[in-house]
Design a protein around this motif. Structure first.
Motif, short mmCIF file in Angstrom:
data_model
loop_
_atom_site.label_atom_id
_atom_site.label_comp_id
_atom_site.label_asym_id
_atom_site.label_seq_id
_atom_site.Cartn_x
_atom_site.Cartn_y
_atom_site.Cartn_z
N THR A 133 0.95 -1.23 0.00
CA THR A 133 -0.04 -0.02 -0.13
C THR A 133 0.74 1.27 -0.21
O THR A 133 1.80 1.19 0.42
CB THR A 133 -0.80 0.05 1.29
OG1 THR A 133 -0.25 0.06 2.29
CG2 THR A 133 -1.90 -1.24 1.33
N GLY A 134 0.28 2.29 -0.84
CA GLY A 134 1.15 3.46 -0.90
C GLY A 134 2.57 3.32 -1.71
O GLY A 134 3.66 4.02 -1.28
N GLY A 135 2.35 2.34 -2.63
CA GLY A 135 3.55 1.94 -3.47
C GLY A 135 3.83 2.77 -4.40
O GLY A 135 5.11 2.70 -5.23
N GLY A 136 3.49 3.99 -4.59
CA GLY A 136 3.45 5.02 -5.60
C GLY A 136 4.58 5.85 -5.32
O GLY A 136 4.91 6.77 -6.39
N SER A 137 5.20 6.13 -4.05
CA SER A 137 5.91 7.05 -3.83
C SER A 137 6.69 6.78 -2.64
O SER A 137 6.12 6.03 -1.85
CB SER A 137 5.26 8.38 -3.92
OG SER A 137 4.38 8.51 -2.76
N GLY A 138 7.82 7.61 -2.23
CA GLY A 138 8.54 7.47 -1.00
C GLY A 138 9.00 6.06 -0.53
O GLY A 138 9.40 5.49 -1.53
N ILE A 139 8.66 5.94 0.48
CA ILE A 139 9.25 4.48 1.14
C ILE A 139 8.66 3.25 0.19
O ILE A 139 9.22 2.57 -0.12
CB ILE A 139 9.09 4.51 2.57
CG1 ILE A 139 9.96 5.47 3.18
CG2 ILE A 139 9.30 2.88 3.05
CD1 ILE A 139 9.49 5.25 4.62
N GLY A 140 7.35 3.34 -0.08
CA GLY A 140 6.51 2.43 -0.80
C GLY A 140 7.19 2.10 -2.01
O GLY A 140 7.19 1.08 -2.52
#
Length: 302
Positions: free
Chosen positions: A47-54
């Motif tokens: 989840t939240g894999g489109g930016s940052g840590i993800g």
């Protein structure tokens, strides 16, 4: 006067904790992920894999051969229980196995607001939506795991859990809202859930582990709701004090992929590549159970 201090105290505690973490990061080297074996055939949801840590987690997994399903807010609204149900139904229709679930998406210090289900936003996105997502995918995770090759649930938390308090009578912050207190509560709830889930899986003899990870303070968009002077300072000092998203992703990837954490070695709370102790409330079995049962009731799962 009491209401004023009850609102200000979480602010002071969180920024003091943040200062401590920043100083620690300044004088220590970030954990470097060891070389990982190929992971061909594995399927992961991030989840939240489109930016940052993800994004860094997804990128590294993909390089190792993992089939990664990137879950972004536009595809899965963790603030909407209906959206979570629809996503899981769509995923299961593909009849794919699931070996790794990384609950990474989150919000921090957002203005007061309610989801369509009536939940406070930090509690809904950081905790309750991920609780439901994990619960609905548990059977798939169990089916994919096997002895010597367990499926894994990795919950990306924060050191902010250390100053969090679980208000079972007011989980949705209706009796006075503090964005700082709500954020810290949601992160402590993540750890309580992660720990209790791992114990339930062990008791059932299922080939699935659950752990929580603290990536440190990382230069991502998560801090966009900081008080303006602090946000400007954060932008100016990011390279010196904050970890890069790739550095923040290292312990997450270690927890998700490392053969050294297989089976009984899983579970726990991880930071800087090591299992670490955390605050006493995290280990309180009655608090874990109470939050677990309350969450099931809120989600209509019981």
């Amino acid at each position: 006067m009491f209401a004023f201090w009850s609102h200000l105290l979480p602010v002071i505690k969180l920024y003091l904790l943040g200062l401590k973490v920043l100083l620690t990061q300044l004088f220590s080297r970030p954990f470097r992920l060891p070389v990982m074996p190929r992971q061909d055939g594995k399927v992961a949801i991030v989840t939240g894999g489109g930016s940052g840590i993800g994004y860094e987690v997804v990128r590294h997994m993909a390089r190792l051969g993992v089939h990664v399903i990137i879950v972004e807010f536009k595809k899965l609204d963790l603030a909407s229980l209906q959206s979570v149900h629809q996503f899981v139904q769509s995923f299961k229709q593909r009849r794919l196995p699931l070996h790794i679930l990384v609950n990474n998406a989150g919000v921090m210090l957002v203005p007061e607001g309610r989801t369509e289900d009536g939940s406070e936003q930090h509690f809904a996105v950081n905790y309750l939506g991920h609780f439901l997502l994990t619960w609905l995918l548990l059977d798939t995770l169990k089916d994919a795991g096997k002895c010597g090759l367990f499926s894994r649930v990795v919950n990306v938390s924060s050191s902010a859990h250390r100053i969090g308090k679980i208000r079972l009578h007011d989980l949705n912050s209706r009796q006075g809202y503090s964005a700082h207190a709500a954020y810290c509560q949601s992160k402590l709830a993540q750890l309580l859930f992660s720990s209790h889930l791992h114990q339930e899986l062990q008791r059932g003899g299922f080939p699935v582990t659950s752990c929580a990870v603290d990536p440190g303070m990382v230069d991502t968009a998560l801090y966009r709701h900081l008080w303006t002077p602090l946000r400007l300072a954060q932008s100016a000092l990011a390279r010196l004090l904050l970890r890069t998203p790739a550095e923040g992703a290292a312990t997450v990837l270690h927890a998700a992929l490392s053969p050294a954490l297989e089976g009984e070695c899983g579970g726990g709370y991880w930071a800087d590549g090591c299992r670490q102790m955390t605050t006493p409330p995290t280990f309180d079995p009655q608090l874990q159970l109470s939050l677990w049962e309350t969450s099931l009731q809120l989600l209509g799962l019981q």
